[in-house]
Design a protein around this motif. Structure first.
Motif, PDB file in Angstrom:
ATOM      1  N   ARG A  72     171.717 -32.978  12.531  1.00 33.76           N
ATOM      2  CA  ARG A  72     172.173 -31.665  12.978  1.00 33.76           C
ATOM      3  C   ARG A  72     173.324 -31.180  12.099  1.00 33.76           C
ATOM      4  NH1 ARG A  72     171.768 -32.506  18.110  1.00 33.76           N
ATOM      5  NH2 ARG A  72     173.741 -33.626  18.324  1.00 33.76           N
ATOM      6  N   ALA A  73     174.242 -32.047  11.773  1.00 32.87           N
ATOM      7  CA  ALA A  73     175.374 -31.675  10.916  1.00 32.87           C
ATOM      8  C   ALA A  73     174.903 -31.358   9.498  1.00 32.87           C
ATOM      9  CB  ALA A  73     176.407 -32.790  10.898  1.00 32.87           C
ATOM     10  N   ALA A  74     173.948 -32.130   8.992  1.00 33.64           N
ATOM     11  CA  ALA A  74     173.427 -31.886   7.638  1.00 33.64           C
ATOM     12  C   ALA A  74     172.721 -30.538   7.564  1.00 33.64           C
ATOM     13  CB  ALA A  74     172.486 -33.011   7.228  1.00 33.64           C
ATOM     14  N   VAL A  75     171.942 -30.218   8.577  1.00 30.12           N
ATOM     15  CA  VAL A  75     171.242 -28.929   8.606  1.00 30.12           C
ATOM     16  C   VAL A  75     172.259 -27.792   8.684  1.00 30.12           C
ATOM     17  CG1 VAL A  75     169.736 -27.456  10.017  1.00 30.12           C
ATOM     18  CG2 VAL A  75     169.078 -29.815   9.533  1.00 30.12           C
ATOM     19  N   ALA A  76     173.281 -27.942   9.520  1.00 25.73           N
ATOM     20  CA  ALA A  76     174.308 -26.903   9.636  1.00 25.73           C
ATOM     21  C   ALA A  76     175.041 -26.711   8.304  1.00 25.73           C
ATOM     22  CB  ALA A  76     175.298 -27.262  10.741  1.00 25.73           C
ATOM     23  N   ALA A  86     174.979 -23.341   5.999  1.00 31.10           N
ATOM     24  CA  ALA A  86     176.249 -22.714   5.613  1.00 31.10           C
ATOM     25  C   ALA A  86     176.308 -22.491   4.099  1.00 31.10           C
ATOM     26  CB  ALA A  86     177.427 -23.570   6.092  1.00 31.10           C
ATOM     27  N   ARG A  87     175.835 -23.492   3.342  1.00 36.08           N
ATOM     28  CA  ARG A  87     175.826 -23.354   1.875  1.00 36.08           C
ATOM     29  C   ARG A  87     174.868 -22.253   1.437  1.00 36.08           C
ATOM     30  NH1 ARG A  87     175.621 -28.953   2.230  1.00 36.08           N
ATOM     31  NH2 ARG A  87     173.417 -28.975   1.659  1.00 36.08           N
ATOM     32  N   GLN A  88     173.739 -22.165   2.105  1.00 27.53           N
ATOM     33  CA  GLN A  88     172.736 -21.153   1.741  1.00 27.53           C
ATOM     34  C   GLN A  88     173.199 -19.738   2.055  1.00 27.53           C
ATOM     35  OE1 GLN A  88     169.928 -21.904  -0.050  1.00 27.53           O
ATOM     36  NE2 GLN A  88     170.936 -23.887  -0.067  1.00 27.53           N
ATOM     37  N   SER A  89     173.923 -19.596   3.146  1.00 27.57           N
ATOM     38  CA  SER A  89     174.381 -18.264   3.521  1.00 27.57           C
ATOM     39  C   SER A  89     175.631 -17.838   2.768  1.00 27.57           C
ATOM     40  CB  SER A  89     174.641 -18.193   5.033  1.00 27.57           C
ATOM     41  OG  SER A  89     175.750 -18.999   5.366  1.00 27.57           O
ATOM     42  N   GLY A  90     176.346 -18.808   2.180  1.00 25.32           N
ATOM     43  CA  GLY A  90     177.609 -18.523   1.477  1.00 25.32           C
ATOM     44  C   GLY A  90     177.332 -18.153   0.086  1.00 25.32           C
TER      45      GLY A  90
END
Length: 177
Positions: free
Chosen positions: A165-169, A173-177
């Motif tokens: 779950r943390a890895a997906v989050a 976050a990296r993809q949206s940033g």
């Protein structure tokens, strides 16, 4: 191996017991108690009744207090458990296990044996000043306990699910940033 085999087994069982209180609660039936008993390799008395289930469910908060305490705070909890349980450490060998410590008789209630075995394991953790081997899960949405017995002390999550779950989050976050 960081600790003696019986210490590691008792710590792992205590963490599993405490984490059983996380949603979804996995200690709700006498069958759950029997499964925990078998999977963790316990021996001795197992009543398999509602009273035993209630005692184990109540024990989870005391074990959580112990596993999340600082070193000095853990000493107080350990001493209380050992005194209330009239612990008398003795070396035992059984069921293919080499010499290890038991501090209460097999005829004692299961919840008491879990508490005392956990306290005895924490004696080793405290004396070795290894409290950092126990922590709360790094997932913001989880309060599970993490037992890190890795050589490089890299374990941060209580389960694979929390780690994923943390890895997906982090990925999102990296993809949206």
């Amino acid at each position: 191996m960081v600790f003696a085999h019986d210490t590691e087994l008792a710590l792992a069982a205590a963490v599993l017991m405490v984490n059983s209180a996380q949603e979804p609660d996995t200690l709700t039936t006498v069958e759950d108690v029997a499964a925990f008993y078998d999977q963790q390799g316990y021996t001795g008395r197992l009543d398999g009744d509602a009273a035993e289930l209630k005692e184990l469910r109540a024990l989870r908060s005391q074990l959580r207090e112990l596993l999340t305490a600082d070193r000095d705070g853990a000493v107080g909890v350990v001493n209380k458990i050992l005194a209330e349980g009239s612990a008398l450490p003795q070396l035992r060998r059984h069921d293919g296990l080499d010499w290890h410590l038991h501090a209460t008789g097999d005829e004692q209630p299961f919840a008491l044996r879990v508490a005392i075995e956990t306290a005895m394991a924490m004696v080793d953790v405290i004396r070795a000043d290894e409290m950092s081997r126990l922590d709360v899960c790094a997932d913001d949405d989880c309060d599970g306990i993490v037992l890190d017995l890795s050589r490089n002390r890299s374990r941060r999550f209580c389960s694979t699910a929390c780690g994923n779950r943390a890895a997906v989050a982090a990925y999102r976050a990296r993809q949206s940033g």
